[in-house]
Design a protein around this motif. Structure first.
Motif, PDB file in Angstrom:
ATOM      1  N   UNK A 198     -17.544  14.868 -12.437  1.00  0.00           N
ATOM      2  CA  UNK A 198     -18.220  15.954 -11.877  1.00  0.00           C
ATOM      3  C   UNK A 198     -20.013  16.617 -11.487  1.00  0.00           C
ATOM      4  N   UNK A 199     -19.535  18.014 -11.255  1.00  0.00           N
ATOM      5  CA  UNK A 199     -21.292  18.335 -11.531  1.00  0.00           C
ATOM      6  C   UNK A 199     -21.184  18.996 -12.737  1.00  0.00           C
ATOM      7  N   UNK A 200     -20.415  19.428 -13.011  1.00  0.00           N
ATOM      8  CA  UNK A 200     -20.407  20.076 -14.566  1.00  0.00           C
ATOM      9  C   UNK A 200     -19.695  18.567 -15.871  1.00  0.00           C
ATOM     10  N   UNK A 201     -20.894  18.194 -16.610  1.00  0.00           N
ATOM     11  CA  UNK A 201     -19.756  16.501 -17.155  1.00  0.00           C
ATOM     12  C   UNK A 201     -20.764  16.285 -18.489  1.00  0.00           C
ATOM     13  N   UNK A 202     -19.888  15.617 -18.367  1.00  0.00           N
ATOM     14  CA  UNK A 202     -20.347  14.754 -20.405  1.00  0.00           C
ATOM     15  C   UNK A 202     -19.989  13.234 -19.843  1.00  0.00           C
ATOM     16  N   UNK A 203     -21.083  12.437 -20.688  1.00  0.00           N
ATOM     17  CA  UNK A 203     -21.225  11.433 -19.641  1.00  0.00           C
ATOM     18  C   UNK A 203     -20.392  10.393 -20.283  1.00  0.00           C
ATOM     19  N   UNK A 204     -19.166  10.615 -21.821  1.00  0.00           N
ATOM     20  CA  UNK A 204     -18.348   9.641 -21.849  1.00  0.00           C
ATOM     21  C   UNK A 204     -17.206  10.809 -22.569  1.00  0.00           C
ATOM     22  N   UNK A 205     -16.379  10.098 -22.528  1.00  0.00           N
ATOM     23  CA  UNK A 205     -15.406  10.859 -23.393  1.00  0.00           C
ATOM     24  C   UNK A 205     -15.753  11.360 -25.221  1.00  0.00           C
ATOM     25  N   UNK A 206     -16.270   9.898 -25.357  1.00  0.00           N
ATOM     26  CA  UNK A 206     -16.437  10.313 -26.873  1.00  0.00           C
ATOM     27  C   UNK A 206     -18.572  10.429 -26.976  1.00  0.00           C
ATOM     28  N   UNK A 207     -18.538  11.393 -25.820  1.00  0.00           N
ATOM     29  CA  UNK A 207     -20.491  11.619 -26.043  1.00  0.00           C
ATOM     30  C   UNK A 207     -20.691  12.521 -27.254  1.00  0.00           C
ATOM     31  N   UNK A 208     -21.767  12.599 -27.845  1.00  0.00           N
ATOM     32  CA  UNK A 208     -21.887  12.882 -28.568  1.00  0.00           C
ATOM     33  C   UNK A 208     -23.308  13.826 -28.669  1.00  0.00           C
ATOM     34  N   UNK A 209     -23.516  15.093 -28.879  1.00  0.00           N
ATOM     35  CA  UNK A 209     -22.411  16.026 -28.433  1.00  0.00           C
ATOM     36  C   UNK A 209     -21.815  16.058 -27.157  1.00  0.00           C
ATOM     37  N   UNK A 210     -20.376  16.422 -27.573  1.00  0.00           N
ATOM     38  CA  UNK A 210     -19.223  16.711 -25.776  1.00  0.00           C
ATOM     39  C   UNK A 210     -19.444  17.827 -25.062  1.00  0.00           C
ATOM     40  N   UNK A 211     -20.398  18.612 -25.628  1.00  0.00           N
ATOM     41  CA  UNK A 211     -20.536  19.802 -25.145  1.00  0.00           C
ATOM     42  C   UNK A 211     -20.919  19.508 -23.642  1.00  0.00           C
ATOM     43  N   UNK A 212     -20.630  19.652 -22.084  1.00  0.00           N
ATOM     44  CA  UNK A 212     -21.122  19.906 -20.816  1.00  0.00           C
ATOM     45  C   UNK A 212     -22.570  19.700 -20.745  1.00  0.00           C
ATOM     46  N   UNK A 213     -23.316  19.698 -19.615  1.00  0.00           N
ATOM     47  CA  UNK A 213     -24.229  20.375 -18.968  1.00  0.00           C
ATOM     48  C   UNK A 213     -24.060  20.136 -17.344  1.00  0.00           C
ATOM     49  N   UNK A 214     -24.591  21.551 -16.439  1.00  0.00           N
ATOM     50  CA  UNK A 214     -24.408  21.333 -15.272  1.00  0.00           C
ATOM     51  C   UNK A 214     -25.258  20.348 -14.409  1.00  0.00           C
ATOM     52  N   UNK A 215     -24.898  19.897 -13.965  1.00  0.00           N
ATOM     53  CA  UNK A 215     -26.423  19.089 -12.719  1.00  0.00           C
ATOM     54  C   UNK A 215     -26.361  19.648 -11.353  1.00  0.00           C
ATOM     55  N   UNK A 216     -28.503  21.032 -11.879  1.00  0.00           N
ATOM     56  CA  UNK A 216     -28.213  21.649 -10.500  1.00  0.00           C
ATOM     57  C   UNK A 216     -28.106  21.575  -9.322  1.00  0.00           C
ATOM     58  N   UNK A 217     -28.553  19.982  -9.338  1.00  0.00           N
ATOM     59  CA  UNK A 217     -28.699  18.861  -7.718  1.00  0.00           C
ATOM     60  C   UNK A 217     -27.429  19.309  -7.144  1.00  0.00           C
ATOM     61  N   UNK A 218     -26.101  19.379  -7.932  1.00  0.00           N
ATOM     62  CA  UNK A 218     -24.679  18.865  -7.107  1.00  0.00           C
ATOM     63  C   UNK A 218     -23.533  20.189  -7.438  1.00  0.00           C
ATOM     64  N   UNK A 219     -23.861  21.546  -8.440  1.00  0.00           N
ATOM     65  CA  UNK A 219     -23.157  22.489  -8.705  1.00  0.00           C
ATOM     66  C   UNK A 219     -23.431  23.176  -7.229  1.00  0.00           C
TER      67      UNK A 219
END
Lengths: 648, 137
Positions: A270-291
């Motif tokens: 998604x445009x707001x995403x984490x790399x994987x469910x096990x990501x550390x930290x698991x707080x997402x970021x928004x990819x401005x190019x696709x949001x």
């Protein structure tokens, strides 16, 4: 009257094999002020150093000229020896007659000898005018910066943190783990990468001495060893990642999709995403190019569903300045782009994938949940071909070096394929099998014997699509046959290249890279984790391609070097610093602008420029800039330089 | 030569038969060539011993059968002794001879009793054994 000693080192046969050292001694002995001349096979050795010390005492020398190798090699060695003899260390100078005479003029022995004599004569004149200097000391900031949070950076950070020092760990991605987090299982023991990695990621995130700064870049580094000033930019995530709980509802509801970098394009994120469910930290970021909201102001779904109001579309990049004493560079690697191989479809054949894509296919958390299914139609490939050395060992079309890990991971992938597809057949095209590691050769042989993988010694010339297959045209040079395989899927072991941001980091840190773009070590054999710039260390694939055990070992080594530096608490600063002739200084401020170390300031009251000796590195930029000749470098004054030039 | 490896025609049957007859696992071979380096017959063979293993590895039975290599093997066992992976290459050669002989319609063997007595005492043991071998149909 001066009493200078001239010592000519043979450097085994490196110098003595070219230069006529008898003539060198004979001529230099005639120089006024030279009280002693001597040569020896290895002055850097223990008995060699003793000879210098004894000569200084016996002949009451007040200056020493060593005609030897590069000062970057043994200046420290000889200056310490001079000190032991009671001579101020700055009264000893090196003439580099190895790199500058014997090595570059091997065929012109007489001319090389003449050149050496002149260089020595010039240095004798300089040494006569040298003053005894004392280096000041500067405190060491008890904190380290680690750039890159893959396995190398994490290991270095943990080792430094466990050693009791603070660490700032900067990672450009939204989460840590680097490429190792993408891997399925690791050679030669087939440990699940996630299983050995995730606990370590959590340890990094929770360590009281580690400050983790993800989605961040190092923008600027000034200062010097023991006291670097670092400017870190944390990219706008459009999410308040401190308050976000990582519930994932925003990700679930986000309507905008794009190709996932972490899955190497094998699935969407998604445009707001984490790399994987096990990501550390698991707080997402928004990819401005696709949001959609950030692009055209419509949507805003994530903000609506976020119960704690963590979404902030107004967020901007944040900057923070941090002082550190040491820096570890662990910027890792990228893979050579498939587009570079037109003969293999140039990335256009969907069932031709690279090694990391295979890792994602085989990963239990990957797009196929660990089932080996080919990207084009999701079928299980029954014939799979692995091609090694794609770009590696190809100075004409790719890179000249061996990428070191491909033999091993290809063997591993062929083995894991067979573990999952029992009726499948794996083929490997290789040039040489380089399995030089503990348990590696045994692992490769085990793969061949247990899974009956067919290894062809030779390269593949072409891949093309035909009837839903990928046709492989290769050769087996051992039997002299050309080989044709209608494969269901092909995996390319593409070359390892420096990570995308490495060149920028090198520029920011002002450290050198080698021809291939990897960070250059100070000495290939003896100082493999140090850069030429003191206080900056290397770990992992930033320096050269390497596997996980080597990366972890080097990271530990870099950490111990950083800890040793931090443990010294006070560092000797440069003694050959700039000085200002206040009579001549017009306080124009040009030296302030020219100084790359921030060591120059203007005293507005007295109207003169000043030098902060703890920051000055003696580079001479201010000397070159000063229009009034009010600026000089200690022991390299303009008078000394003109005397030296006069001798040449 | 061009080898096309279609799935389906690349089967294990040849490997399995060869393994059964020779007791050797082809897939342990390094292709280092030490067997060929020491083979006294390699110079006159169509393909030296390591190349025979290579072809066998790829399942090229028809190509193998046309070669003279396995007939020229003197079973001196130097290859077996030198092989770093402990493969008895001479047994693979023997298995290939067996594979050649077994499917033949006509008995191709030379019964010892058909030979004159004085010849029997002169011919090498190896030749005698080779003359009567393996026609089991």
């Amino acid at each position: 009257m001066n009493r200078i000693g001239v010592f000519c080192c043979w450097c085994g046969s490196n110098i003595a094999g070219v230069l006529d050292l008898d003539r060198v001694l004979e001529e230099t002995a005639k120089i006024p002020g030279v009280a002693h001349t001597e040569y020896y096979k290895y002055f850097c050795s223990q008995p060699g150093q003793e000879m210098v010390i004894n000569a200084i005492r016996e002949h009451e020398l007040d200056g020493v000229v060593m005609a030897a190798c590069s000062p970057s090699m043994h200046e420290g060695t000889f200056r310490k020896a001079a000190q032991r003899a009671g001579l101020n260390e700055y009264q000893l100078e090196i003439v580099n007659v190895r790199e500058q005479c014997s090595w570059v003029h091997q065929l012109e022995k007489d001319a090389a000898t003449d050149k050496a004599i002149k260089l020595i004569a010039a240095m004798v004149e300089k040494t006569k005018q040298n003053e005894p200097l004392t280096a000041g000391t500067a405190p060491v900031v008890q904190r380290a910066l680690v750039i890159g949070a893959g396995i190398s950076g994490m290991q270095a950070a943990l080792d430094i943190a466990n050693g009791g020092c603070e660490v700032v760990l900067v990672e450009k991605e939204p989460s840590i783990g680097g490429h190792m987090a993408q891997l399925s299982e690791t050679f030669p023991t087939l440990d699940c990468s996630q299983c050995i990695m995730t606990p370590r990621m959590v340890e990094v995130a929770q360590h009281e001495n580690i400050r983790l700064m993800t989605y961040s870049n190092v923008d600027e580094v000034t200062g010097n060893v023991g006291n670097f000033h670092v400017k870190v930019r944390t990219k706008a995530a459009f999410v308040d990642r401190d308050t976000c709980t990582g519930c994932g509802l925003c990700i679930e509801k986000c309507p905008a999709k794009t190709s996932s970098e972490f899955s190497r394009g094998l699935e969407n994120r998604k445009a707001i995403y984490v790399n994987s469910p096990q990501a550390v930290p698991n707080q997402p970021v928004i990819d401005a190019e696709h949001c959609m909201y950030l692009l055209n102001g419509k949507c805003g779904v994530c903000k609506k569903v976020c119960e704690i109001g963590a979404i902030d579309y107004e967020q901007e990049d944040r900057f923070e300045e941090i002082d550190v004493g040491a820096i570890v560079v662990a910027t890792g690697y990228d893979l050579y782009d498939q587009k570079e191989f037109p003969e293999f479809g140039g990335g256009e054949i969907p069932d031709v994938i690279d090694g990391l894509q295979f890792e994602r296919l085989n990963s239990a958390s990957g797009p196929t949940l660990g089932e080996i299914r080919r990207p084009s139609d999701g079928k299980i490939p029954k014939q799979i071909v692995f091609i090694q050395c794609c770009g590696s060992r190809d100075p004409e079309n790719g890179v000249p070096y061996c990428s070191r890990i491909c033999c091993m991971y290809t063997g591993k992938q062929a083995m894991l394929y067979k573990h999952k597809v029992h009726d499948g057949q794996a083929y490997v095209f290789y040039m040489d099998i380089r399995a030089g590691g503990k348990g590696y050769e045994e692992f490769i042989q085990r793969g061949i014997e247990e899974t009956n993988t067919i290894y062809f010694r030779g390269r593949v010339s072409r891949l093309y699509r035909q009837n839903g297959k990928v046709m492989v045209s290769g050769v087996d040079t051992l039997s002299g046959q050309t080989i044709e395989i209608p494969a269901d899927m092909v995996v390319l072991a593409t070359a390892i290249v420096p990570s995308e941001g490495a060149a920028q980091v090198a520029e920011t840190l002002n450290v050198a890279t080698s021809e291939s773009g990897f960070f250059a070590e100070a000495h290939v054999k003896l100082r493999p984790v140090e850069t030429q710039r003191r206080g900056i260390f290397l770990a992992g694939c930033a320096q050269a391609p390497k596997d996980i055990p080597d990366a972890v070992s080097q990271a530990g080594c870099a950490a111990s070097k950083a800890l040793a530096l931090l443990a010294s608490r006070q560092l000797k600063s440069e003694a050959q610093v700039a000085i200002v002739d206040e009579e001549r200084c017009a306080a124009c401020g040009m030296c302030v602008a020219a100084c790359p170390y921030g060591a120059r300031t203007l005293d507005e009251e007295r109207n003169v420029a000043e030098v902060d000796e703890s920051l000055c590195e003696g580079c001479g930029a201010c000397v070159a800039t000063c229009l009034n000749k009010a600026c000089e470098l200690k022991n390299l004054t303009s008078r000394q330089i003109s005397t030296m030039v006069g001798e040449l | 030569m061009k080898l096309v490896l279609e799935r389906g025609d690349f089967t294990r049957t040849f490997h399995e038969r060869l393994k059964e007859l020779s007791g050797q696992d082809l897939f342990t071979c390094y292709q280092c060539g030490k067997c060929s380096a020491g083979c006294p017959s390699a110079a006159v063979m169509d393909a030296p011993p390591h190349a025979i293993v290579r072809l066998a590895w790829f399942g090229q039975e028809d190509d193998l059968m046309k070669l003279n290599s396995y007939w020229l093997c003197a079973a001196c066992l130097t290859c077996d002794l030198r092989c770093p992976k402990g493969i008895d290459i001479s047994r693979i050669m023997e298995a290939l001879r067996v594979m050649f002989l077994r499917p033949r319609e006509e008995p191709d063997m030379v019964p010892p009793e058909s030979l004159p007595k004085d010849m029997l005492s002169r011919i090498p043991q190896q030749a005698l054994v080779a003359g009567m071998r393996k026609y089991t149909k």
